[in-house]
Design an enzyme around this catalytic site. Structure first.
Site, mmCIF file in Angstrom:
data_model
loop_
_atom_site.group_PDB
_atom_site.id
_atom_site.type_symbol
_atom_site.label_atom_id
_atom_site.label_comp_id
_atom_site.label_asym_id
_atom_site.label_seq_id
_atom_site.Cartn_x
_atom_site.Cartn_y
_atom_site.Cartn_z
ATOM 1 N N ILE A 215 35.179 11.897 -6.833
ATOM 2 C CA ILE A 215 36.658 11.803 -6.819
ATOM 3 C C ILE A 215 37.053 10.418 -7.334
ATOM 4 O O ILE A 215 36.631 9.415 -6.765
ATOM 5 C CB ILE A 215 37.227 11.976 -5.392
ATOM 6 C CG1 ILE A 215 36.735 13.265 -4.739
ATOM 7 C CG2 ILE A 215 38.752 11.935 -5.420
ATOM 8 C CD1 ILE A 215 37.204 13.443 -3.286
ATOM 9 N N GLU B 242 33.311 2.876 -8.783
ATOM 10 C CA GLU B 242 33.989 4.148 -8.494
ATOM 11 C C GLU B 242 33.095 5.089 -7.695
ATOM 12 O O GLU B 242 33.551 5.816 -6.801
ATOM 13 C CB GLU B 242 34.390 4.811 -9.830
ATOM 14 C CG GLU B 242 35.212 6.053 -9.690
ATOM 15 C CD GLU B 242 36.587 5.796 -9.066
ATOM 16 O OE1 GLU B 242 37.410 5.147 -9.698
ATOM 17 O OE2 GLU B 242 36.798 6.257 -7.916
ATOM 18 N N ALA C 146 14.526 0.798 -14.761
ATOM 19 C CA ALA C 146 13.610 0.175 -13.794
ATOM 20 C C ALA C 146 13.476 1.119 -12.615
ATOM 21 O O ALA C 146 14.481 1.546 -12.036
ATOM 22 C CB ALA C 146 14.164 -1.170 -13.327
ATOM 23 N N LYS D 233 33.042 2.932 3.096
ATOM 24 C CA LYS D 233 33.966 3.404 2.053
ATOM 25 C C LYS D 233 35.405 2.996 2.383
ATOM 26 O O LYS D 233 36.164 2.576 1.512
ATOM 27 C CB LYS D 233 33.844 4.920 1.909
ATOM 28 C CG LYS D 233 32.452 5.359 1.417
ATOM 29 C CD LYS D 233 32.232 6.847 1.583
ATOM 30 C CE LYS D 233 30.818 7.243 1.206
ATOM 31 N NZ LYS D 233 30.450 8.591 1.627
#
Ligand code: HSE
Length: 436
Positions: free
Chosen positions: A136, A129, A43, A205
Site C-alpha cells: 500500500i 515505502e 549480496a 510502522k
C-alpha cells in the site's frame, strides 16, 4: 540513457520479489523512470539463492558491506532486516553518497532520526515505502497526495498476522492459540510471531506514519503498545453481539497540540469499511482536515506486493536524478527544519469509548453497584448486556459499552468495581473507536 545501478542486499522473500519485479516490469519501468533501473550486484550469504537467479552477468558478494565499495552503484537496497548490521550498512552507504531503499521498519523506527539526518547531510535519499503496510503506497499518500491537509488522525490495520488471527477467531469461533497455530502451519505467521502478536511490528510502522503525518521526530518509545496475544475469544463474540468487530489498530491522532500514539485491540463498528478488512490484508485510514476520511487497502506483506513498494522508491530515485535533484520531496514529508515536538499523551489522558467485561455472581444489586462506580467517575453507559448463566453456573458475564471518556476515569472506576462484592475476576477493558 543512463542506467540507475542498484546493489541488492538480501535475497529473502522481498529481495527475491524485487529481483522479479525489476525483471518482469523492466520495460514499463523504463517508460516511467526515463531510464533503466538495473540490479548490477547482489549480496547474499547463501550463494545458492544467488545461483537460483540464473545466468545474469551481475556481481555477487557474500558480504553486503562490499556493495558499498562498488563505485558504480547508485542505490543500495537493504533487505537484510535486523537493526545492528543493517544500521551500519545503511549509514555507511549514505555517507558514501549512495541512496538507500529499505523495507526495514524496525531499523527506521529505532534509528530513523539519525539515518534521515545523515541522508540529508549527504544529499541522498532514503526510500522506505515498503516498510509500512507492504504494497500500500501509504507513505506517498501522506507525503504527496494529502500534502495540502493538516492530518487529524491515521488509523491502520498494519499487521497482517494479527489481522489474520483475529479474522479466524471471529469467522470460525476458534481460540487465539488455535488461530495462531493454524496461521503458522499455513505460513501466514512467522515461526516466532512475537513481534507481530505483541504489537511491536505495528508500533514500528505507526512511528513512521505518525512522523510523516504530523511532522514530528520518530517516537517509537512513546507509543502505547499492547498486542492481541491475551485476547479471549469471548471478547470477539460479545463485540459481535454488540455490532462491533475487534481489530488490532495502530492509531495516531492529534488532539489540540497533543498527540495520541497507540497500538491495541479496538472495537470498531461492524458496518465501517475497516471492520471488513479481513485475513492478512492491511488497510490504513487517514483523515485530513480538507479531504475528510480516506481509506487505503492492500497486501501488507509478501514478495511482489512489498517489492512493488521497493521498486517504486527506485523509480522515484531514477526520476529525481534525471531532474538532477537529490530529493524532490522530503523523505519524512515535512522540511527537516519544520519538524517539531508534540506532547504525546499518556494512556489516562486519551479519550474513547470503552468495552468492559465483568464476571459477576448473579445476585441482586451487583449491577447497581457497578454502575454507581462508573457514574462516580462521570462515565455514561451506552449499552450493556448480561449473559444468561447456564444452569450449572452461579456466575456470569456482564458486558458494558461506555460513551467517550478519559482512560484515567475508566481506570479509577475499575479500581472501585474490583472492590464490589460479587464481582469476581479482573475486568477486561478494551477501547472502542468510531473511526469518524
Ligand atoms: N509480519 C508483518 C505482518 C509483515 O504480519 O504484517 C511485515 O511487516
Amino acid at each position: 540513457m543512463t542506467v540507475l545501478k542498484v546493489g541488492l542486499a538480501g535475497l529473502g522473500t522481498v529481495g527475491g520479489g524485487t529481483w522479479k519485479v525489476c525483471e518482469k516490469n523492466s520495460d514499463e519501468i523504463i517508460r516511467k523512470a526515463g531510464r533503466k533501473v538495473k540490479i548490477v550486484a547482489v549480496a547474499e550469504p547463501a550463494r545458492n539463492k544467488f545461483l537460483s537467479l540464473g545466468e545474469n552477468g551481475i556481481s555477487y558478494f557474500s558480504d553486503a558491506m562490499e556493495l558499498i565499495e562498488v563505485p558504480e552503484i547508485d542505490v543500495i537496497v537493504e533487505l537484510i532486516g535486523g537493526d545492528t548490521f543493517a544500521k551500519m550498512l545503511v549509514l555507511k552507504a549514505l555517507k558514501n553518497g549512495k541512496h538507500v531503499v529499505t523495507a526495514n521498519k524496525a531499523l527506521l523506527a529505532k534509528h530513523g532520526n539519525e539515518i534521515f539526518e545523515v541522508a540529508e547531510k549527504n544529499r541522498v535519499t532514503v526510500g522506505f515505502e515498503a516498510a509500512v503496510a507492504g504494497g500500500i503506497p501509504i507513505l506517498k499518500v501522506l507525503r504527496e497526495g494529502l500534502t495540502a491537509n493538516s492530518i487529524d488522525w491515521v488509523a491502520g490495520i498494519i499487521n497482517g498476522t494479527s489481522n489474520y488471527v483475529l479474522s479466524e477467531m471471529e469467522d470460525r469461533g476458534i481460540s487465539f492459540d488455535q488461530a495462531l497455530k493454524e496461521a503458522q502451519d499455513l505460513g501466514f505467521a512467522e515461526s516466532d510471531p512475537t513481534l507481530d502478536i505483541e504489537g511491536n511490528d505495528s508500533a514500528h510502522k505507526l512511528s513512521l506514519l505518525a512522523s510523516m503525518a504530523f511532522g514530528i521526530k520518530i517516537n517509537l518509545d512513546k507509543i502505547l503498545v499492547s498486542g492481541i496475544k491475551d485476547l479471549d475469544l469471548k471478547e470477539v463474540i460479545y463485540a459481535k453481539k454488540l455490532g462491533y468487530k475487534i481489530k488490532s489498530l495502530g492509531i495516531a491522532r492529534r488532539t489540540d497540540s497533543c498527540l495520541e500514539l497507540r497500538v491495541h485491540s479496538t472495537l470498531i463498528p461492524e458496518n465501517c469499511l475497516m471492520a471488513n478488512v479481513n485475513g492478512a490484508m492491511n488497510a490504513v485510514m487517514v483523515k485530513g482536515n480538507s479531504v475528510g476520511n480516506t481509506l487505503y487497502y492492500g497486501q501488507g506483506a509478501g514478495a511482489e506486493p512489498t517489492a512493488s513498494a521497493v521498486v517504486a522508491d527506485l523509480v522515484d530515485i531514477a526520476r529525481n536524478s534525471i531532474g538532477n535533484v537529490s530529493a524532490r520531496v522530503p523523505a519524512l514529508s515535512y522540511q527537516s527544519n519544520h519538524i517539531r515536538d508534540l506532547n504525546i499523551l499518556e494512556d489516562g489522558l486519551i479519550k474513547s469509548g470503552f468495552y468492559i467485561r465483568l464476571r459477576v455472581l448473579d445476585r441482586a444489586g451487583v449491577l447497581a453497584d457497578v454502575t454507581r462506580c462508573l457514574s462516580n467517575e462521570d462515565i455514561s453507559i451506552e449499552s450493556f448486556f448480561q449473559k444468561k448463566p447456564r444452569e450449572d453456573e452461579n456466575s456470569t458475564d456482564v458486558v458494558l459499552l461506555t460513551h467517550e471518556c478519559l482512560g484515567k476515569n475508566i481506570l479509577d472506576s475499575i479500581k472501585a468495581i474490583k472492590l464490589v462484592k460479587n464481582v469476581i475476576d479482573d475486568p477486561i477493558i478494551l477501547r472502542v473507536e468510531s473511526l469518524k
